[in-house]
Each structure stands twice: as structure tokens, then as C-alpha cells.
Design a protein around this motif. Structure first.
Motif, PDB file in Angstrom:
ATOM      1  N   ARG A 222       0.835  -1.195   0.000  1.00  0.00           N
ATOM      2  CA  ARG A 222       0.000   0.000   0.000  1.00  0.00           C
ATOM      3  C   ARG A 222       0.873   1.250   0.000  1.00  0.00           C
ATOM      4  O   ARG A 222       1.948   1.253   0.590  1.00  0.00           O
ATOM      5  CB  ARG A 222      -0.910  -0.012   1.234  1.00  0.00           C
ATOM      6  CG  ARG A 222      -1.841  -1.215   1.277  1.00  0.00           C
ATOM      7  CD  ARG A 222      -2.411  -1.432   2.686  1.00  0.00           C
ATOM      8  NE  ARG A 222      -3.306  -0.357   3.084  1.00  0.00           N
ATOM      9  CZ  ARG A 222      -3.806  -0.225   4.321  1.00  0.00           C
ATOM     10  NH1 ARG A 222      -3.485  -1.106   5.274  1.00  0.00           N
ATOM     11  NH2 ARG A 222      -4.614   0.780   4.618  1.00  0.00           N
ATOM     12  N   GLU A 223       0.377   2.314  -0.647  1.00  0.00           N
ATOM     13  CA  GLU A 223       1.145   3.560  -0.736  1.00  0.00           C
ATOM     14  C   GLU A 223       0.446   4.652   0.072  1.00  0.00           C
ATOM     15  O   GLU A 223      -0.778   4.779   0.050  1.00  0.00           O
ATOM     16  CB  GLU A 223       1.291   3.994  -2.190  1.00  0.00           C
ATOM     17  CG  GLU A 223       2.191   5.216  -2.360  1.00  0.00           C
ATOM     18  CD  GLU A 223       2.702   5.421  -3.775  1.00  0.00           C
ATOM     19  OE1 GLU A 223       3.419   6.401  -4.001  1.00  0.00           O
ATOM     20  OE2 GLU A 223       2.392   4.582  -4.645  1.00  0.00           O
ATOM     21  N   PHE A 224       1.272   5.447   0.759  1.00  0.00           N
ATOM     22  CA  PHE A 224       0.762   6.488   1.645  1.00  0.00           C
ATOM     23  C   PHE A 224       1.561   7.776   1.473  1.00  0.00           C
ATOM     24  O   PHE A 224       2.684   7.768   0.969  1.00  0.00           O
ATOM     25  CB  PHE A 224       0.864   6.047   3.117  1.00  0.00           C
ATOM     26  CG  PHE A 224       0.148   4.770   3.421  1.00  0.00           C
ATOM     27  CD1 PHE A 224      -1.175   4.780   3.843  1.00  0.00           C
ATOM     28  CD2 PHE A 224       0.792   3.545   3.293  1.00  0.00           C
ATOM     29  CE1 PHE A 224      -1.836   3.594   4.124  1.00  0.00           C
ATOM     30  CE2 PHE A 224       0.136   2.357   3.568  1.00  0.00           C
ATOM     31  CZ  PHE A 224      -1.178   2.377   3.991  1.00  0.00           C
ATOM     32  N   SER A 225       0.966   8.858   1.957  1.00  0.00           N
ATOM     33  CA  SER A 225       1.680  10.125   1.994  1.00  0.00           C
ATOM     34  C   SER A 225       1.319  10.850   3.281  1.00  0.00           C
ATOM     35  O   SER A 225       0.179  10.744   3.766  1.00  0.00           O
ATOM     36  CB  SER A 225       1.316  10.987   0.780  1.00  0.00           C
ATOM     37  OG  SER A 225       2.205  12.072   0.651  1.00  0.00           O
ATOM     38  N   VAL A 226       2.300  11.563   3.830  1.00  0.00           N
ATOM     39  CA  VAL A 226       2.104  12.255   5.106  1.00  0.00           C
ATOM     40  C   VAL A 226       2.604  13.693   4.974  1.00  0.00           C
ATOM     41  O   VAL A 226       3.802  13.934   4.799  1.00  0.00           O
ATOM     42  CB  VAL A 226       2.860  11.559   6.260  1.00  0.00           C
ATOM     43  CG1 VAL A 226       2.466  12.193   7.600  1.00  0.00           C
ATOM     44  CG2 VAL A 226       2.597  10.067   6.275  1.00  0.00           C
ATOM     45  N   GLY A 227       1.705  14.647   5.049  1.00  0.00           N
ATOM     46  CA  GLY A 227       2.115  16.049   5.091  1.00  0.00           C
ATOM     47  C   GLY A 227       2.711  16.379   6.445  1.00  0.00           C
ATOM     48  O   GLY A 227       2.281  15.841   7.474  1.00  0.00           O
ATOM     49  N   VAL A 228       3.709  17.249   6.435  1.00  0.00           N
ATOM     50  CA  VAL A 228       4.329  17.711   7.684  1.00  0.00           C
ATOM     51  C   VAL A 228       4.407  19.228   7.616  1.00  0.00           C
ATOM     52  O   VAL A 228       4.977  19.787   6.674  1.00  0.00           O
ATOM     53  CB  VAL A 228       5.739  17.119   7.885  1.00  0.00           C
ATOM     54  CG1 VAL A 228       6.337  17.601   9.202  1.00  0.00           C
ATOM     55  CG2 VAL A 228       5.706  15.597   7.833  1.00  0.00           C
ATOM     56  N   ILE A 237      -2.690   9.952   4.309  1.00  0.00           N
ATOM     57  CA  ILE A 237      -3.576   9.640   3.194  1.00  0.00           C
ATOM     58  C   ILE A 237      -3.053   8.410   2.462  1.00  0.00           C
ATOM     59  O   ILE A 237      -1.842   8.248   2.291  1.00  0.00           O
ATOM     60  CB  ILE A 237      -3.712  10.845   2.236  1.00  0.00           C
ATOM     61  CG1 ILE A 237      -4.812  10.606   1.207  1.00  0.00           C
ATOM     62  CG2 ILE A 237      -2.403  11.184   1.555  1.00  0.00           C
ATOM     63  CD1 ILE A 237      -5.217  11.863   0.434  1.00  0.00           C
ATOM     64  N   GLU A 238      -3.962   7.505   2.090  1.00  0.00           N
ATOM     65  CA  GLU A 238      -3.582   6.336   1.297  1.00  0.00           C
ATOM     66  C   GLU A 238      -3.952   6.573  -0.156  1.00  0.00           C
ATOM     67  O   GLU A 238      -5.019   7.113  -0.456  1.00  0.00           O
ATOM     68  CB  GLU A 238      -4.271   5.070   1.800  1.00  0.00           C
ATOM     69  CG  GLU A 238      -3.890   3.830   0.982  1.00  0.00           C
ATOM     70  CD  GLU A 238      -4.401   2.521   1.553  1.00  0.00           C
ATOM     71  OE1 GLU A 238      -4.048   1.457   0.988  1.00  0.00           O
ATOM     72  OE2 GLU A 238      -5.134   2.558   2.567  1.00  0.00           O
ATOM     73  N   PRO A 262      -8.628  10.070   6.701  1.00  0.00           N
ATOM     74  CA  PRO A 262      -7.417   9.399   7.183  1.00  0.00           C
ATOM     75  C   PRO A 262      -7.322   7.959   6.661  1.00  0.00           C
ATOM     76  O   PRO A 262      -8.334   7.297   6.491  1.00  0.00           O
ATOM     77  CB  PRO A 262      -7.578   9.405   8.713  1.00  0.00           C
ATOM     78  CG  PRO A 262      -8.684  10.362   9.011  1.00  0.00           C
ATOM     79  CD  PRO A 262      -9.573  10.359   7.812  1.00  0.00           C
ATOM     80  N   ALA A 263      -6.106   7.522   6.433  1.00  0.00           N
ATOM     81  CA  ALA A 263      -5.871   6.159   5.958  1.00  0.00           C
ATOM     82  C   ALA A 263      -6.335   5.146   7.003  1.00  0.00           C
ATOM     83  O   ALA A 263      -6.261   5.397   8.213  1.00  0.00           O
ATOM     84  CB  ALA A 263      -4.391   5.960   5.670  1.00  0.00           C
ATOM     85  N   SER A 317      -4.535  16.984  -5.482  1.00  0.00           N
ATOM     86  CA  SER A 317      -3.346  16.884  -4.641  1.00  0.00           C
ATOM     87  C   SER A 317      -3.657  16.333  -3.250  1.00  0.00           C
ATOM     88  O   SER A 317      -4.781  16.412  -2.757  1.00  0.00           O
ATOM     89  CB  SER A 317      -2.659  18.242  -4.522  1.00  0.00           C
ATOM     90  OG  SER A 317      -2.097  18.635  -5.750  1.00  0.00           O
ATOM     91  N   LEU A 318      -2.613  15.813  -2.619  1.00  0.00           N
ATOM     92  CA  LEU A 318      -2.761  15.088  -1.359  1.00  0.00           C
ATOM     93  C   LEU A 318      -2.752  16.000  -0.135  1.00  0.00           C
ATOM     94  O   LEU A 318      -3.560  15.818   0.778  1.00  0.00           O
ATOM     95  CB  LEU A 318      -1.650  14.036  -1.247  1.00  0.00           C
ATOM     96  CG  LEU A 318      -1.526  13.078  -2.436  1.00  0.00           C
ATOM     97  CD1 LEU A 318      -0.342  12.145  -2.245  1.00  0.00           C
ATOM     98  CD2 LEU A 318      -2.814  12.288  -2.648  1.00  0.00           C
TER      99      LEU A 318
END
Length: 347
Positions: A222-228, A237-238, A262-263, A317-318
């Protein structure tokens, strides 16, 4: 505030950048700022001179912006549009209007924008801008270098190596694997190889963009992204492409992916991935904001893919989706980015 939204340029992510710039421009205007949208490379050739009145003049700054196509933009065609035929990355009057602004909102993506060179120029000229500084931009842009920084700060990465043009396959024999340009973005030039023949083609495709590439073991999962933002992770987010992997087309064509925020993760998995994201942000010395991408394999092991120091702000966009979960709509997110970026200059 008087704000220049700087977009476009000559990156393979030019189209994405222009849509990011358009959305940010519209949001900041709605927020009450005086805003102009400027193409980094094409500049303001139609204007003989510029003054600070440019921020309040009646002008449609987004009239020439089109949507994102499924294919990479033709950069040579873009260069041919410039009247002075110069290769200078700064188009006519770009630096002048940036010096007049209270802040430059960096809506650039990819080379000549996200790699630190524009940031370094602005630092030398005393021009304030959004996002992180030149050094962390350069480190994050080079996936080969950022891998080493992640490893030294206990952020897990997939097994891999870097290769330069002319080095051949250098004995790589782990398949499937993923091949990507070291400093590219938006998955341009990225391929998955399942055998030696596909690997050689993937190398050729990646080397068409750069002289150095990263080769990594392909992680199935699975692919995810995390804003900081300001060092603190946003909700995860997945990203699940309907077909294939998260390539250029799937990133920017509406309906190509299913995104869940949220994922759906356990509390422990959520905390761990957010911790890794914050650690990756810190490892590269990033300021203001960024987005960190991850894979998680079928056993639950996580791998950091890369850091994006100017993440996209397009309709698909994520980062905006993540911010929305904690109550920030798109307009509020743009002002939040302005606020945290301005704080760099008051330390």
C-alpha cells in the motif's frame, strides 16, 4: 500582502506547477491579498516596465493556464514561446516583481524550482519565499542523497543503489525493481522492471531525463503520503491507483486513483508512520512544510520513498486533503503556509 505566485518554468512538472499556481492564486485573492501569477521562465515579456502598481492592476493572470494533460509537457515547445530566446531560467521582469513582493509563494515543482537553485538566488537577493531553504530543497530533490540521510536517521528505506549513465546494469539482479531519475518528480521517467530486459529499458527511459538514477527493490503493498507542517505530521492519506502504479497519469487525471484520508491503519501504524515522516523532515533540515511518501508491504513494514519540499496544490493533490481532515480548507491552508513560511524570517 503583495504576493507573487511563482509557477511554470521548464521542469517536466511544468503543467502541474501552473495548476498549483492557479489554485493558490485564486485562494489568496479570495483571502484578500494582492496577488499576481508569474511564469518563472516566460515572465512578463508583454510589459515594458513593471512597478509595485502591478499588484493592484486589473488583469487576468490565469488566462493562459490550461489543464494537466496525461503526457509530460513538451519543454522545447515551451522554450520556443519565449520571445528573447534566452536560456535564462528567469523570464522578463521576474526578479523585479519578486523583489517588490512581501512574499513569493513557490508553486514550482521539479528542477529549477524545487531543487534549491531558485531559493538560493532569492536568499542572495533578500527575497522572502514560502517553503524550505535551498540546502534542504537540494537534499530532498536528490533521491540518492536523501536515502542516505533517511538511513542515518533511522528512517527505513527499500534496498537499493544509485547508478550513473554508462555504468550498465552494474550487477543488479533483484526483481521486480523500480527505476527512477534521481532528481525527477511526479513519477516522470519511473518504471517497474520484472527482468533484465525490462530493467535495461527502464534504465534507458530514466537516463533520458538525467545522468543518475535510483534503483530500488519494488515494494508490493500500500502507498501512503504524510504532510508535515512546522515539523508536525498531518493525518495520513492512502493512494490506491485503479490501474498500474502511482505514475504521472494516475497522479493528475481525475478518477485515476482512490484516495482515503485518514488512511485505514491501526493506531500503532499511524503513530509509527507519522513519526517516520517527522524524522525524515528533520533529517533533511526541512523548514515550513513538506510531504513525505511511504510504501507499506504486506507484512506491515514501512519504507520511506522520498520527501517533497513543494508538494502539489492541484485539485487532486494530497496535502490539501490531509489538511481538510483537521479543519483547514484550501484557502486556509494557503494562508497557513504563508504564516509558517514568514516565521522563517522572524527567527
Amino acid at each position: 500582502m503583495n504576493i507573487v505566485v511563482l509557477a511554470g518554468g521548464t521542469s517536466t512538472e511544468r503543467d502541474v506547477s501552473l495548476i498549483t499556481g492557479t489554485k493558490v492564486y485564486e485562494a489568496l485573492k479570495q483571502n484578500g491579498h494582492n496577488v499576481i501569477l508569474v511564469d518563472l521562465f516566460l515572465g512578463l515579456e508583454e510589459m515594458e516596465t513593471v512597478s509595485s502598481d502591478i499588484f493592484t492592476m486589473e488583469y487576468n493572470w490565469v488566462k493562459n493556464v490550461n489543464g494537466i494533460t496525461a503526457e509530460n509537457p513538451d519543454i522545447e515547445q515551451v522554450k520556443a514561446m519565449r520571445k528573447d530566446k534566452s536560456d535564462n531560467i528567469f523570464g522578463a521582469h521576474v526578479l523585479e516583481v519578486c523583489q517588490m513582493a512581501d512574499m513569493v509563494f513557490m508553486a514550482l515543482h521539479g528542477s529549477n524550482g524545487e531543487d534549491g537553485r531558485i531559493q538560493a538566488t532569492f536568499d542572495l537577493m533578500g527575497i522572502p519565499y514560502t517553503g524550505t531553504g535551498y540546502l534542504s530543497s537540494a537534499l530532498a530533490m536528490d533521491k540518492g542523497i536523501s536515502r542516505k540521510f533517511f538511513q542515518s536517521h533511522d528512517v527505513p528505506v527499500a534496498a537499493g543503489t544509485t547508478m550513473t549513465q554508462g555504468s550498465g546494469s552494474s550487477g543488479w539482479n533483484v526483481y521486480p525493481c523500480i527505476v527512477k531519475p534521481c532528481c525527477g518528480g511526479s513519477s516522470v521517467g519511473v518504471s517497474i522492471a520484472h527482468n533484465l530486459e525490462e530493467f535495461k529499458k527502464a534504465l534507458a527511459d530514466a537516463f533520458a531525463f538525467e545522468n543518475e538514477v535510483v534503483v530500488e527493490q519494488f515494494i508490493k503493498g500500500r502507498e501512503f503520503s504524510v504532510g508535515v507542517i512546522e515539523g508536525k505530521a498531518l493525518p495520513i492519506i492512502e493512494i490506491a491507483p485503479i490501474e498500474g502504479f502511482y505514475d504521472y497519469k494516475n497522479k493528475y487525471q481525475a478518477g485515476s486513483t482512490v484516495e482515503t484520508c485518514p488512511a485505514v491503519l491501526t493506531e500503532d501504524q499511524t503513530r509509527k508512520m507519522q513519526m517516520y515522516a517527522e524524522r525524515a523532515y528533520e533529517a533533511l533540515g526541512i523548514e515550513s512544510y513538506a510531504r513525505i511518501d511511504f510504501m507499506m508491504d504486506e507484512s506491515g513494514k514501512m519504507y520511506c520513498l522520498e520527501a517533497n519540499t513543494l508538494p502539489g496544490m492541484t485539485p487532486t493533490s494530497l496535502l490539501p486533503q490531509e489538511a481538510a481532515v483537521i479543519g483547514y480548507d484550501f484557502n486556509q491552508l494557503c494562508d497557513w503556509i504563508l504564516k509558517v513560511s514568514k516565521a522563517k524570517y522572524t527567527k
